[in-house]
Motif scaffolding. Structure first.
Motif, PDB file in Angstrom:
ATOM      1  N   ALA A 326      72.292  95.499  41.954  1.00 43.98           N
ATOM      2  CA  ALA A 326      73.601  95.976  41.507  1.00 43.98           C
ATOM      3  C   ALA A 326      73.480  96.770  40.203  1.00 43.98           C
ATOM      4  CB  ALA A 326      74.554  94.801  41.301  1.00 43.98           C
ATOM      5  N   THR A 327      74.179  97.888  40.147  1.00 46.70           N
ATOM      6  CA  THR A 327      74.212  98.701  38.931  1.00 46.70           C
ATOM      7  C   THR A 327      75.390  98.259  38.058  1.00 46.70           C
ATOM      8  OG1 THR A 327      75.676 100.390  39.868  1.00 46.70           O
ATOM      9  CG2 THR A 327      73.296 100.649  40.253  1.00 46.70           C
ATOM     10  N   ILE A 328      75.357  98.725  36.798  1.00 44.85           N
ATOM     11  CA  ILE A 328      76.462  98.408  35.896  1.00 44.85           C
ATOM     12  C   ILE A 328      77.769  98.975  36.437  1.00 44.85           C
ATOM     13  CG2 ILE A 328      77.464  98.962  33.634  1.00 44.85           C
ATOM     14  CD1 ILE A 328      75.561  96.690  33.486  1.00 44.85           C
ATOM     15  N   ARG A 329      77.732 100.175  37.015  1.00 45.40           N
ATOM     16  CA  ARG A 329      78.946 100.762  37.574  1.00 45.40           C
ATOM     17  C   ARG A 329      79.511  99.897  38.693  1.00 45.40           C
ATOM     18  NH1 ARG A 329      80.467 106.957  39.094  1.00 45.40           N
ATOM     19  NH2 ARG A 329      82.265 106.485  40.420  1.00 45.40           N
ATOM     20  N   GLN A 330      78.635  99.391  39.549  1.00 42.95           N
ATOM     21  CA  GLN A 330      79.087  98.546  40.652  1.00 42.95           C
ATOM     22  C   GLN A 330      79.652  97.216  40.144  1.00 42.95           C
ATOM     23  OE1 GLN A 330      75.418  98.543  42.843  1.00 42.95           O
ATOM     24  NE2 GLN A 330      75.970 100.342  44.061  1.00 42.95           N
ATOM     25  N   LEU A 331      79.029  96.653  39.135  1.00 42.05           N
ATOM     26  CA  LEU A 331      79.537  95.407  38.551  1.00 42.05           C
ATOM     27  C   LEU A 331      80.870  95.644  37.852  1.00 42.05           C
ATOM     28  CD1 LEU A 331      76.191  93.983  37.142  1.00 42.05           C
ATOM     29  CD2 LEU A 331      77.486  93.109  39.089  1.00 42.05           C
ATOM     30  N   TRP A 332      81.023  96.814  37.266  1.00 40.96           N
ATOM     31  CA  TRP A 332      82.298  97.175  36.643  1.00 40.96           C
ATOM     32  C   TRP A 332      83.392  97.264  37.714  1.00 40.96           C
ATOM     33  CZ3 TRP A 332      83.332 102.467  33.752  1.00 40.96           C
ATOM     34  CH2 TRP A 332      84.600 102.405  33.136  1.00 40.96           C
ATOM     35  N   GLY A 333      83.051  97.936  38.821  1.00 36.82           N
ATOM     36  CA  GLY A 333      84.004  98.034  39.924  1.00 36.82           C
ATOM     37  C   GLY A 333      84.363  96.669  40.485  1.00 36.82           C
ATOM     38  N   LEU A 334      83.354  95.799  40.604  1.00 37.10           N
ATOM     39  CA  LEU A 334      83.589  94.450  41.093  1.00 37.10           C
ATOM     40  C   LEU A 334      84.508  93.669  40.148  1.00 37.10           C
ATOM     41  CD1 LEU A 334      82.299  92.676  43.494  1.00 37.10           C
ATOM     42  CD2 LEU A 334      81.074  91.550  41.638  1.00 37.10           C
ATOM     43  N   SER A 335      84.286  93.841  38.852  1.00 39.27           N
ATOM     44  CA  SER A 335      85.127  93.159  37.858  1.00 39.27           C
ATOM     45  C   SER A 335      86.571  93.617  37.963  1.00 39.27           C
ATOM     46  CB  SER A 335      84.594  93.442  36.446  1.00 39.27           C
ATOM     47  OG  SER A 335      83.256  93.025  36.313  1.00 39.27           O
ATOM     48  N   LEU A 336      86.769  94.892  38.262  1.00 39.12           N
ATOM     49  CA  LEU A 336      88.122  95.405  38.452  1.00 39.12           C
ATOM     50  C   LEU A 336      88.775  94.793  39.688  1.00 39.12           C
ATOM     51  CD1 LEU A 336      87.569  99.128  37.466  1.00 39.12           C
ATOM     52  CD2 LEU A 336      89.401  97.686  36.556  1.00 39.12           C
ATOM     53  N   ALA A 375      92.864  97.501  41.971  1.00 38.41           N
ATOM     54  CA  ALA A 375      92.294  97.781  43.292  1.00 38.41           C
ATOM     55  C   ALA A 375      91.856  99.240  43.407  1.00 38.41           C
ATOM     56  CB  ALA A 375      93.312  97.455  44.379  1.00 38.41           C
ATOM     57  N   LEU A 376      92.711 100.155  42.990  1.00 39.06           N
ATOM     58  CA  LEU A 376      92.389 101.582  43.098  1.00 39.06           C
ATOM     59  C   LEU A 376      91.230 101.961  42.187  1.00 39.06           C
ATOM     60  CD1 LEU A 376      95.994 103.117  43.274  1.00 39.06           C
ATOM     61  CD2 LEU A 376      94.366 102.812  45.145  1.00 39.06           C
ATOM     62  N   ALA A 377      91.239 101.458  40.945  1.00 44.59           N
ATOM     63  CA  ALA A 377      90.168 101.775  40.003  1.00 44.59           C
ATOM     64  C   ALA A 377      88.839 101.187  40.476  1.00 44.59           C
ATOM     65  CB  ALA A 377      90.517 101.243  38.612  1.00 44.59           C
ATOM     66  N   GLY A 378      88.875  99.948  40.970  1.00 46.11           N
ATOM     67  CA  GLY A 378      87.656  99.329  41.471  1.00 46.11           C
ATOM     68  C   GLY A 378      87.109 100.058  42.689  1.00 46.11           C
ATOM     69  N   LEU A 379      88.001 100.447  43.600  1.00 48.63           N
ATOM     70  CA  LEU A 379      87.587 101.189  44.791  1.00 48.63           C
ATOM     71  C   LEU A 379      86.970 102.527  44.405  1.00 48.63           C
ATOM     72  CD1 LEU A 379      87.561 101.331  47.892  1.00 48.63           C
ATOM     73  CD2 LEU A 379      89.853 102.326  47.792  1.00 48.63           C
ATOM     74  N   PHE A 380      87.566 103.215  43.431  1.00 46.11           N
ATOM     75  CA  PHE A 380      87.042 104.503  42.959  1.00 46.11           C
ATOM     76  C   PHE A 380      85.621 104.348  42.406  1.00 46.11           C
ATOM     77  CE2 PHE A 380      86.347 107.326  39.289  1.00 46.11           C
ATOM     78  CZ  PHE A 380      86.409 108.563  39.920  1.00 46.11           C
ATOM     79  N   LEU A 381      85.409 103.344  41.569  1.00 51.16           N
ATOM     80  CA  LEU A 381      84.085 103.140  40.971  1.00 51.16           C
ATOM     81  C   LEU A 381      83.038 102.764  42.023  1.00 51.16           C
ATOM     82  CD1 LEU A 381      84.908 101.217  37.666  1.00 51.16           C
ATOM     83  CD2 LEU A 381      83.902 103.491  37.855  1.00 51.16           C
ATOM     84  N   LEU A 382      83.420 101.891  42.954  1.00 52.62           N
ATOM     85  CA  LEU A 382      82.460 101.447  43.959  1.00 52.62           C
ATOM     86  C   LEU A 382      82.113 102.537  44.955  1.00 52.62           C
ATOM     87  CD1 LEU A 382      83.917  97.875  44.542  1.00 52.62           C
ATOM     88  CD2 LEU A 382      81.705  98.418  43.536  1.00 52.62           C
ATOM     89  N   LYS A 383      83.137 103.303  45.387  1.00 52.20           N
ATOM     90  CA  LYS A 383      82.865 104.411  46.318  1.00 52.20           C
ATOM     91  C   LYS A 383      82.005 105.471  45.632  1.00 52.20           C
ATOM     92  CE  LYS A 383      86.166 104.735  50.077  1.00 52.20           C
ATOM     93  NZ  LYS A 383      85.075 104.984  51.019  1.00 52.20           N
ATOM     94  N   GLY A 384      82.290 105.737  44.359  1.00 52.52           N
ATOM     95  CA  GLY A 384      81.508 106.713  43.617  1.00 52.52           C
ATOM     96  C   GLY A 384      80.071 106.278  43.453  1.00 52.52           C
ATOM     97  N   SER A 385      79.835 104.980  43.325  1.00 54.57           N
ATOM     98  CA  SER A 385      78.463 104.493  43.163  1.00 54.57           C
ATOM     99  C   SER A 385      77.671 104.654  44.451  1.00 54.57           C
ATOM    100  CB  SER A 385      78.467 103.017  42.724  1.00 54.57           C
ATOM    101  OG  SER A 385      78.822 102.169  43.800  1.00 54.57           O
ATOM    102  N   VAL A 386      78.362 104.516  45.594  1.00 53.21           N
ATOM    103  CA  VAL A 386      77.696 104.697  46.890  1.00 53.21           C
ATOM    104  C   VAL A 386      77.300 106.162  47.065  1.00 53.21           C
ATOM    105  CG1 VAL A 386      77.994 104.613  49.399  1.00 53.21           C
ATOM    106  CG2 VAL A 386      78.866 102.755  47.965  1.00 53.21           C
ATOM    107  N   LYS A 387      78.217 107.087  46.716  1.00 56.10           N
ATOM    108  CA  LYS A 387      77.946 108.522  46.857  1.00 56.10           C
ATOM    109  C   LYS A 387      76.802 108.960  45.946  1.00 56.10           C
ATOM    110  CE  LYS A 387      82.662 109.787  48.204  1.00 56.10           C
ATOM    111  NZ  LYS A 387      83.886 110.499  47.804  1.00 56.10           N
ATOM    112  N   SER A 388      76.767 108.401  44.717  1.00 53.34           N
ATOM    113  CA  SER A 388      75.740 108.820  43.762  1.00 53.34           C
ATOM    114  C   SER A 388      74.344 108.355  44.177  1.00 53.34           C
ATOM    115  CB  SER A 388      76.063 108.248  42.370  1.00 53.34           C
ATOM    116  OG  SER A 388      76.006 106.833  42.375  1.00 53.34           O
ATOM    117  N   GLN A 389      74.293 107.299  45.032  1.00 49.69           N
ATOM    118  CA  GLN A 389      73.005 106.801  45.498  1.00 49.69           C
ATOM    119  C   GLN A 389      72.562 107.475  46.791  1.00 49.69           C
ATOM    120  OE1 GLN A 389      73.597 102.571  45.821  1.00 49.69           O
ATOM    121  NE2 GLN A 389      73.334 102.213  43.634  1.00 49.69           N
ATOM    122  N   ALA A 390      73.516 108.170  47.433  1.00 47.76           N
ATOM    123  CA  ALA A 390      73.217 108.802  48.738  1.00 47.76           C
ATOM    124  C   ALA A 390      72.256 109.973  48.582  1.00 47.76           C
ATOM    125  CB  ALA A 390      74.513 109.274  49.372  1.00 47.76           C
TER     126      ALA A 390
END
Length: 390
Positions: A326-336, A375-390
């Motif tokens: 897990a990255t910090i961005r993903q953990l941030w999204g999870l916390s949201l 929910a929206l902020a967490g979804l934005f961060l998590l989706k963005g983390s998936v795209k950045s790893q693609a």
């Protein structure tokens, strides 16, 4: 025929999706919000709050009370089953695995409460609402996480589940100790006797579900009249259900949990959302905003500061490692996502201000606002983390 088969496959996929209960809950909340601000507002309110012509339990004389005090006891029964399974045979059974989720969950309850009191603490009438932003809605949060995509590490889902279960346990304790008033010692004694009887049945190795179900109903009835909130009976009864596996690798706890997960996610929680999520925006127009702001800030800011901050601190101090991969961005999204309070927050709000419908309406506004933005902020961060790893 082909069309029917396609529809059946689509329905099966929907009902077996992790996102499905969250989507159903979101839909019911939206319906309740729309109806509460429409010409149908009065009949909608009457549906849930009008005195029933007949009820088998005189203490529950409205549909709203049946949902909040009876159906939600089943919800808490499922929560109790999950907590017991996790403690005895899950992530919470191993010290090294439970350390970080427990730390994160506790910090995720304490920091929102402190932020709430920092904003609304100046008004003594609002003090009882301190626990409202401390809760996490597990169905909603898991549903949004599922919508974020398949590129996330599996450790994130497991961590979120574990944090939410510890959070649920904390919420149960808060309800039991801080929202209990006017104890009736006779009924409390009867409830204790029923609970002890269930423990004896457990220790005797009884695997039939019938005594546990009958005992749970009797315990609920006694607790309902004891002054302790009736939903606590659901958790207590669940803790007496045996987890020990038989030769077929089955147990009463697993059978009950499996049987109740779908009704809980697709019937009980959505009904609770319909009965409690509707807030009449006009009724609080121009009123003080300290309560909704305090709740929204606790959910949106307190959860991410408490959970993400505790994860980073625990890792730097060598207390525990972050979830694998897990990255910090993903953990941030999870916390949201943990800032989605909804079901449990709405429930605590009804307990915090039972004599003030206006404060409950204001609390709903804060819960909905904080949960939606989280929910929206967490979804934005998590989706963005998936795209950045693609």
């Amino acid at each position: 025929m082909a069309g029917n088969s396609g529809r059946k496959r689509a329905l099966h996929k929907l009902t077996h999706s992790e996102a499905a209960p969250g989507i159903v809950l979101m839909t019911c909340a939206a319906i309740a919000l729309v109806l509460a601000n429409s010409p149908l507002a009065d009949p909608w309110h009457e549906l849930f709050h009008h005195t029933l012509p007949w009820t088998p339990v005189p203490k529950l004389d409205t549909l709203h009370l049946w949902i909040n005090d009876a159906l939600m006891a089943v919800f808490f029964f499922v929560v109790g089953l999950e907590i017991k399974r996790e403690i005895l045979d899950g992530e919470l059974s191993i010290a090294s695995r439970r350390r970080l989720p427990v730390i994160a969950a506790v910090a995720g309850m304490v920091v929102p409460a402190l932020i709430y009191l920092g904003i609304a603490g100046g008004d003594p009438a609002l003090h009882r609402g301190w626990a409202i932003p401390s809760a996490t809605d597990i169905a909603f949060a898991i549903g949004v996480l599922a919508l974020a995509g398949k590129g996330l590490p599996s450790s994130l889902r497991l961590f979120l589940l574990t944090v939410a279960i510890v959070d649920d346990l904390g919420a149960v304790l808060v309800i039991a100790f801080f929202y209990t008033t006017g104890l009736d010692l006779m009924w409390l004694g009867i409830a204790a006797a029923i609970f002890l009887a269930l423990v004896v049945v457990n220790r005797a190795g009884v695997s039939s579900l019938i005594p546990y179900i009958l005992g749970a109903v009797a315990l609920w009835f006694a607790v309902l009249h004891s002054g302790v909130h009736a939903t606590i009976a659901g958790v207590l009864a669940a803790l007496t259900v045996p987890l020990a596996l038989n030769k077929e690798h089955d147990s009463p706890l697993l059978r009950l949990e499996h049987a109740l997960v779908a009704p809980n996610g697709f019937l009980i929680v959505p009904l609770f959302g319909l009965a409690n999520a509707g807030v009449a925006l006009g009724s609080i127009d121009g009123g003080p905003l300290a309560l909704p702001i305090a709740i929204a800030a606790g959910l949106l800011i307190g959860k991410q500061v408490g959970i993400l901050g505790s994860i980073v601190a625990a890792e730097k101090l060598g207390i525990a490692k972050r979830p694998a991969g897990a990255t910090i961005r993903q953990l941030w999204g999870l916390s949201l996502l943990c800032g989605i309070g909804f079901t449990m927050s709405l429930f605590i709000a009804s307990l915090a201000f039972p004599q003030s419908p206006l404060l409950v309406e204001e609390a709903k506004l804060g819960i909905l606002g904080g949960s939606i933005i989280s929910a929206l902020a967490g979804l934005f961060l998590l989706k963005g983390s998936v795209k950045s790893q693609a």
